[in-house]
Design a protein around this motif. Sequence first.
Motif, PDB file in Angstrom:
ATOM      1  N   UNK A   1     -16.330 -22.093   4.153  1.00  0.00           N
ATOM      2  CA  UNK A   1     -15.638 -22.536   2.951  1.00  0.00           C
ATOM      3  C   UNK A   1     -14.632 -23.624   3.334  1.00  0.00           C
ATOM      4  N   UNK A   2     -15.154 -24.826   3.672  1.00  0.00           N
ATOM      5  CA  UNK A   2     -14.242 -25.872   4.150  1.00  0.00           C
ATOM      6  C   UNK A   2     -13.792 -26.748   2.992  1.00  0.00           C
ATOM      7  N   UNK A   3     -12.631 -27.406   3.182  1.00  0.00           N
ATOM      8  CA  UNK A   3     -12.070 -28.219   2.100  1.00  0.00           C
ATOM      9  C   UNK A   3     -12.812 -29.526   1.920  1.00  0.00           C
ATOM     10  N   UNK A   4     -13.411 -30.053   2.993  1.00  0.00           N
ATOM     11  CA  UNK A   4     -14.100 -31.344   2.901  1.00  0.00           C
ATOM     12  C   UNK A   4     -15.601 -31.147   2.730  1.00  0.00           C
ATOM     13  N   UNK A   5     -15.988 -30.118   1.951  1.00  0.00           N
ATOM     14  CA  UNK A   5     -17.404 -29.750   1.860  1.00  0.00           C
ATOM     15  C   UNK A   5     -18.311 -30.890   1.444  1.00  0.00           C
ATOM     16  N   UNK A   6     -17.905 -31.610   0.393  1.00  0.00           N
ATOM     17  CA  UNK A   6     -18.763 -32.661  -0.137  1.00  0.00           C
ATOM     18  C   UNK A   6     -18.927 -33.795   0.868  1.00  0.00           C
TER      19      UNK A   6
ATOM     20  N   UNK B   1     -28.484 -28.061   8.726  1.00  0.00           N
ATOM     21  CA  UNK B   1     -27.051 -27.819   8.923  1.00  0.00           C
ATOM     22  C   UNK B   1     -26.247 -28.080   7.657  1.00  0.00           C
ATOM     23  N   UNK B   2     -26.754 -28.924   6.756  1.00  0.00           N
ATOM     24  CA  UNK B   2     -26.028 -29.205   5.518  1.00  0.00           C
ATOM     25  C   UNK B   2     -25.827 -27.939   4.699  1.00  0.00           C
ATOM     26  N   UNK B   3     -26.704 -26.930   4.918  1.00  0.00           N
ATOM     27  CA  UNK B   3     -26.614 -25.699   4.132  1.00  0.00           C
ATOM     28  C   UNK B   3     -25.422 -24.837   4.504  1.00  0.00           C
ATOM     29  N   UNK B   4     -24.711 -25.197   5.585  1.00  0.00           N
ATOM     30  CA  UNK B   4     -23.583 -24.373   6.018  1.00  0.00           C
ATOM     31  C   UNK B   4     -22.499 -24.280   4.954  1.00  0.00           C
ATOM     32  N   UNK B   5     -22.317 -25.328   4.142  1.00  0.00           N
ATOM     33  CA  UNK B   5     -21.195 -25.321   3.201  1.00  0.00           C
ATOM     34  C   UNK B   5     -21.625 -25.043   1.766  1.00  0.00           C
ATOM     35  N   UNK B   6     -22.926 -24.791   1.542  1.00  0.00           N
ATOM     36  CA  UNK B   6     -23.400 -24.584   0.164  1.00  0.00           C
ATOM     37  C   UNK B   6     -22.979 -23.200  -0.327  1.00  0.00           C
TER      38      UNK B   6
ATOM     39  N   UNK C   1     -13.161 -32.955 -10.884  1.00  0.00           N
ATOM     40  CA  UNK C   1     -12.867 -31.664 -10.251  1.00  0.00           C
ATOM     41  C   UNK C   1     -11.594 -31.698  -9.429  1.00  0.00           C
ATOM     42  N   UNK C   2     -11.155 -32.865  -8.969  1.00  0.00           N
ATOM     43  CA  UNK C   2      -9.951 -33.016  -8.143  1.00  0.00           C
ATOM     44  C   UNK C   2     -10.027 -32.216  -6.853  1.00  0.00           C
ATOM     45  N   UNK C   3     -11.233 -31.971  -6.341  1.00  0.00           N
ATOM     46  CA  UNK C   3     -11.356 -31.242  -5.082  1.00  0.00           C
ATOM     47  C   UNK C   3     -12.689 -31.577  -4.421  1.00  0.00           C
ATOM     48  N   UNK C   4     -12.678 -31.559  -3.075  1.00  0.00           N
ATOM     49  CA  UNK C   4     -13.911 -31.814  -2.331  1.00  0.00           C
ATOM     50  C   UNK C   4     -14.649 -30.522  -2.018  1.00  0.00           C
ATOM     51  N   UNK C   5     -13.988 -29.376  -2.279  1.00  0.00           N
ATOM     52  CA  UNK C   5     -14.590 -28.085  -1.956  1.00  0.00           C
ATOM     53  C   UNK C   5     -15.646 -27.730  -3.004  1.00  0.00           C
ATOM     54  N   UNK C   6     -16.872 -27.408  -2.538  1.00  0.00           N
ATOM     55  CA  UNK C   6     -17.967 -27.174  -3.492  1.00  0.00           C
ATOM     56  C   UNK C   6     -17.689 -25.982  -4.401  1.00  0.00           C
ATOM     57  N   UNK C   7     -17.035 -24.940  -3.867  1.00  0.00           N
ATOM     58  CA  UNK C   7     -16.687 -23.784  -4.679  1.00  0.00           C
ATOM     59  C   UNK C   7     -15.723 -24.172  -5.797  1.00  0.00           C
ATOM     60  N   UNK C   8     -14.712 -25.006  -5.454  1.00  0.00           N
ATOM     61  CA  UNK C   8     -13.762 -25.458  -6.476  1.00  0.00           C
ATOM     62  C   UNK C   8     -14.455 -26.310  -7.530  1.00  0.00           C
ATOM     63  N   UNK C   9     -15.438 -27.100  -7.097  1.00  0.00           N
ATOM     64  CA  UNK C   9     -16.138 -27.952  -8.061  1.00  0.00           C
ATOM     65  C   UNK C   9     -16.865 -27.093  -9.090  1.00  0.00           C
ATOM     66  N   UNK C  10     -17.518 -26.006  -8.627  1.00  0.00           N
ATOM     67  CA  UNK C  10     -18.197 -25.114  -9.581  1.00  0.00           C
ATOM     68  C   UNK C  10     -17.172 -24.412 -10.466  1.00  0.00           C
ATOM     69  N   UNK C  11     -16.064 -23.947  -9.873  1.00  0.00           N
ATOM     70  CA  UNK C  11     -15.057 -23.261 -10.682  1.00  0.00           C
ATOM     71  C   UNK C  11     -14.468 -24.187 -11.738  1.00  0.00           C
TER      72      UNK C  11
ATOM     73  N   UNK D   1     -32.353 -29.212  -0.852  1.00  0.00           N
ATOM     74  CA  UNK D   1     -30.923 -29.482  -0.755  1.00  0.00           C
ATOM     75  C   UNK D   1     -30.452 -30.364  -1.908  1.00  0.00           C
ATOM     76  N   UNK D   2     -31.213 -31.416  -2.214  1.00  0.00           N
ATOM     77  CA  UNK D   2     -30.820 -32.307  -3.317  1.00  0.00           C
ATOM     78  C   UNK D   2     -30.799 -31.538  -4.631  1.00  0.00           C
ATOM     79  N   UNK D   3     -31.818 -30.685  -4.849  1.00  0.00           N
ATOM     80  CA  UNK D   3     -31.850 -29.894  -6.081  1.00  0.00           C
ATOM     81  C   UNK D   3     -30.646 -28.961  -6.141  1.00  0.00           C
ATOM     82  N   UNK D   4     -30.309 -28.335  -5.006  1.00  0.00           N
ATOM     83  CA  UNK D   4     -29.170 -27.415  -4.984  1.00  0.00           C
ATOM     84  C   UNK D   4     -27.871 -28.150  -5.281  1.00  0.00           C
ATOM     85  N   UNK D   5     -27.700 -29.327  -4.665  1.00  0.00           N
ATOM     86  CA  UNK D   5     -26.458 -30.070  -4.883  1.00  0.00           C
ATOM     87  C   UNK D   5     -26.351 -30.526  -6.329  1.00  0.00           C
ATOM     88  N   UNK D   6     -27.466 -30.970  -6.919  1.00  0.00           N
ATOM     89  CA  UNK D   6     -27.418 -31.363  -8.323  1.00  0.00           C
ATOM     90  C   UNK D   6     -27.021 -30.171  -9.184  1.00  0.00           C
TER      91      UNK D   6
END
Lengths: 118, 365
Positions: free
Chosen positions: B129-134, B114-119, B189-199, B269-274
Amino acid sequence: MLENYFPILLFLIVGFVVGAGCMIGGWLLAPNRPDKEKLSAYECGFEAFEDARMKFDVRYYLVAILFILFDLEIAFLFPWAIVLDEIGLFGFVAMMVFLGILVVGFIYEWARGALEWD
Amino acid sequence: MESIRQIFEQLFGYEWGGMLYTLATNITFISAIIVPLLLGVAYLTFAERKIIAYMQIRVGPNRVTFFGIPWLRGWGQPIADAVKALMKEIVIPTGANKFLFILAPILTIMPALAAWAVVPFSAELVLADINAGLLYILAMTSMGVYGVIIAGWASNSKYAFLGAMRSAAQVVSYELAMGFALVCVLMMSQSLNLGDIVNGQQGDSLLSWYLIPLFPMFLVYFISGVAETNRAPFDVAEGESEIVAGFHVDYSGMAFTVFFLAEYANMILVATLTAILFLGGWLPPLDIAPLNMIPGFIWLLLKIAFLLFFFLWFRATFPRYRYDQIMRLGWKVFIPITIIWIVVLGGIMQLPETVRGDFPLNLWF
């Protein structure tokens, strides 16, 4: 906003179904011929001396308590980190005071030997 | 997509059509994540055996083929393993709590999937695409420890119980280090959203990835990830030479395989998050013509594969840590390092723009 969480709920259900499906698949396809010896707990060939619901080391309890404290600390740090640019120097100093108090507690537990394992 | 929606509307009427449409598309997307993930897990076990074999100067599995095609020698191995596991008897010991014994593997794999839902797989390819992804990911990875504790307790075996206690203490200890390392990423990053963190890591080259300013945090996060998934050299919870197999000693057949699947899904999952948090997710290493033509998805996959290789490399290289050394590394090394780094990073961010200059880089140069 909240409808973004619907796929997550669905994903949790699908995750449960995948796990349960695997177990049911194994139960349907695999043989099931239990006997008394096969169903005994594995203790490297010996008979089990006693029940496994036994006492355990108090240090596991201590680690769990410390985890709860520090996890709460992280819960306080997350919102602070996100708005750090807006709250400026005052917010930074305030969090440093909070961190300082917790670090004193951390040093105390370190000095008392709560983190020692032998 | 629209034509599918029209078919649903004609079949079930407008209200139901809309709901069924959402349900059907979401289920399709979820399968599009889970099926490749489970295939990836299967072939990760194959890759592990192959790579460790080559590191030990032997060849690894090379017999099982698909339909006797000679150049696919060995590639049928994970499939054969899965079929074999499916045909094995699931033994439930007499002393065990039956309900919890069966529930534990399901509780372990559910959060791992289920953790993969927000990746986010690329700039627009994300299911939720939730704001509290992390925060959601942190919650899901913590959930995994429940399965381990329940499995160890429900088996009613001393080895399983000891393995579960060890594993639980280890996982929660390293989760603190992971949490503190994540705070540093959030400060950047000033954001919990994973997409914003990459951007936030976008730039001309890999110098703008968080890997550079947060290099110690990258090491802490990745090593904690290895410890949290109970992988070698931190695999005392399984410790086959002392407590035979830890919390799943009494599991067999498919019940054991589900634990195995969850462990490898957690590794990926750990590799993806890193990769997402520190290595720029789907961003190319250099923003120049041939490299930024390649779809972001491919870059993310390459980074995941690169990090997964380290998991296997560690296993082939290091002897197992002793339990007191593991706890010392988690509590007395990683947690102080991360706390100091939070203070240093926060202090630098308070300096005026003119003093701190080219922000992420001036930490090191």
